[in-house]
Write a protein that holds these residues in place. Sequence first.
Motif, PDB file in Angstrom:
ATOM      1  N   ASN A  71      10.736  -5.718 -18.287  1.00  0.00           N
ATOM      2  CA  ASN A  71      10.725  -5.754 -19.748  1.00  0.00           C
ATOM      3  C   ASN A  71       9.288  -5.583 -20.248  1.00  0.00           C
ATOM      4  O   ASN A  71       8.351  -6.160 -19.692  1.00  0.00           O
ATOM      5  CB  ASN A  71      11.305  -7.101 -20.200  1.00  0.00           C
ATOM      6  CG  ASN A  71      11.195  -7.332 -21.675  1.00  0.00           C
ATOM      7  OD1 ASN A  71      10.146  -7.725 -22.177  1.00  0.00           O
ATOM      8  ND2 ASN A  71      12.288  -7.115 -22.386  1.00  0.00           N
ATOM      9  N   ALA A  72       9.099  -4.791 -21.304  1.00  0.00           N
ATOM     10  CA  ALA A  72       7.762  -4.489 -21.826  1.00  0.00           C
ATOM     11  C   ALA A  72       7.002  -5.747 -22.257  1.00  0.00           C
ATOM     12  O   ALA A  72       5.813  -5.900 -21.954  1.00  0.00           O
ATOM     13  CB  ALA A  72       7.868  -3.516 -22.998  1.00  0.00           C
ATOM     14  N   ASN A  73       7.671  -6.650 -22.971  1.00  0.00           N
ATOM     15  CA  ASN A  73       7.009  -7.875 -23.435  1.00  0.00           C
ATOM     16  C   ASN A  73       6.623  -8.779 -22.271  1.00  0.00           C
ATOM     17  O   ASN A  73       5.542  -9.384 -22.273  1.00  0.00           O
ATOM     18  CB  ASN A  73       7.907  -8.634 -24.413  1.00  0.00           C
ATOM     19  CG  ASN A  73       8.018  -7.936 -25.754  1.00  0.00           C
ATOM     20  OD1 ASN A  73       7.097  -7.232 -26.172  1.00  0.00           O
ATOM     21  ND2 ASN A  73       9.142  -8.112 -26.432  1.00  0.00           N
ATOM     22  N   GLU A  74       7.510  -8.878 -21.270  1.00  0.00           N
ATOM     23  CA  GLU A  74       7.206  -9.696 -20.103  1.00  0.00           C
ATOM     24  C   GLU A  74       6.053  -9.097 -19.305  1.00  0.00           C
ATOM     25  O   GLU A  74       5.206  -9.822 -18.776  1.00  0.00           O
ATOM     26  CB  GLU A  74       8.452  -9.837 -19.222  1.00  0.00           C
ATOM     27  CG  GLU A  74       9.535 -10.710 -19.859  1.00  0.00           C
ATOM     28  CD  GLU A  74      10.807 -10.761 -19.037  1.00  0.00           C
ATOM     29  OE1 GLU A  74      10.865 -10.110 -17.976  1.00  0.00           O
ATOM     30  OE2 GLU A  74      11.748 -11.457 -19.463  1.00  0.00           O
ATOM     31  N   LEU A  75       6.002  -7.783 -19.230  1.00  0.00           N
ATOM     32  CA  LEU A  75       4.904  -7.099 -18.539  1.00  0.00           C
ATOM     33  C   LEU A  75       3.583  -7.384 -19.237  1.00  0.00           C
ATOM     34  O   LEU A  75       2.586  -7.736 -18.588  1.00  0.00           O
ATOM     35  CB  LEU A  75       5.169  -5.595 -18.505  1.00  0.00           C
ATOM     36  CG  LEU A  75       4.043  -4.714 -17.946  1.00  0.00           C
ATOM     37  CD1 LEU A  75       3.757  -5.066 -16.495  1.00  0.00           C
ATOM     38  CD2 LEU A  75       4.405  -3.233 -18.069  1.00  0.00           C
ATOM     39  N   LYS A  76       3.577  -7.255 -20.549  1.00  0.00           N
ATOM     40  CA  LYS A  76       2.369  -7.500 -21.330  1.00  0.00           C
ATOM     41  C   LYS A  76       1.876  -8.933 -21.144  1.00  0.00           C
ATOM     42  O   LYS A  76       0.676  -9.182 -20.955  1.00  0.00           O
ATOM     43  CB  LYS A  76       2.654  -7.217 -22.808  1.00  0.00           C
ATOM     44  CG  LYS A  76       1.416  -7.108 -23.673  1.00  0.00           C
ATOM     45  CD  LYS A  76       1.786  -6.645 -25.070  1.00  0.00           C
ATOM     46  CE  LYS A  76       0.542  -6.502 -25.940  1.00  0.00           C
ATOM     47  NZ  LYS A  76       0.882  -6.025 -27.303  1.00  0.00           N
TER      48      LYS A  76
END
Length: 264
Positions: A106-111
């Motif tokens: 997930n993009a938010n989790e990666l960030k």
Amino acid sequence: MKRYQALIVDDEKKLRTSLELLLAKVCPEINICGSADSANKAREMLKSCEVDFIFLDISMPKEDGFAFLRSISKENYAVIFTTAYEEYAIQAIRASAIDYLLKPINANELKGAVAKAILHHEERRSKTEAKEIYRESLENLQELMKSGQEKITKITVPDQFGFRVVNVDDLMYLEADSNYTNLHFQGQNKIVASRSLGEFEKILLNPEFFKIHRSTIINLNFLKAYSSYEGDFAVLTDGTELSISRRKLNEFRDAITHFSKSVR
């Protein structure tokens, strides 16, 4: 903006490409200097590229992520595991305070994982002790996964000064303090951990740990008595009295019975 060099290690090309595109989109501070489909290729790339981060798939054919880590100076890198592993593996990774991402990523989790990993990586660069604790945490994780033992024996605890590795058997009880948790040990000073009690609850699934109250988890090995005088309390071996919530009382009694039988 400071930039960090990263290596992606995953045997699936589609996942490597997907992660690379996602990093370019949400983590501009990360520059991908290499992408490897095997541990062997990753080792070769480490020789020719100065790497800060390794996004590492745990499950790979021939040589998995843990075997790869055993072959390199792992404490020199910020390792973020990418995994589709089951809950037990995630519990072990959480216990080691190592960064991880669940597939599909997930993009938010990666960030969030990258931001946190950068802070920890910078701390390890400036503090030799932090680097040693990181190495120990990774080794504890590898041993736990290698043995297949589901009981967590050591946890890496983040506090205001960095991290420390503690033995679970020495942990008497945990007490919530807003978004922090006070860890109380036998014969040692308490640690104020920058982790919520809920996070520790997901890690300490060992049968000896029981949540007697929404703000308290105790180690049943240190339970000395149960008192119902002017309320319900668990009395620990050092004399500490901890309140047991009414809704937890019957469950607590059952837990004591089952725990007593298991240690006979």
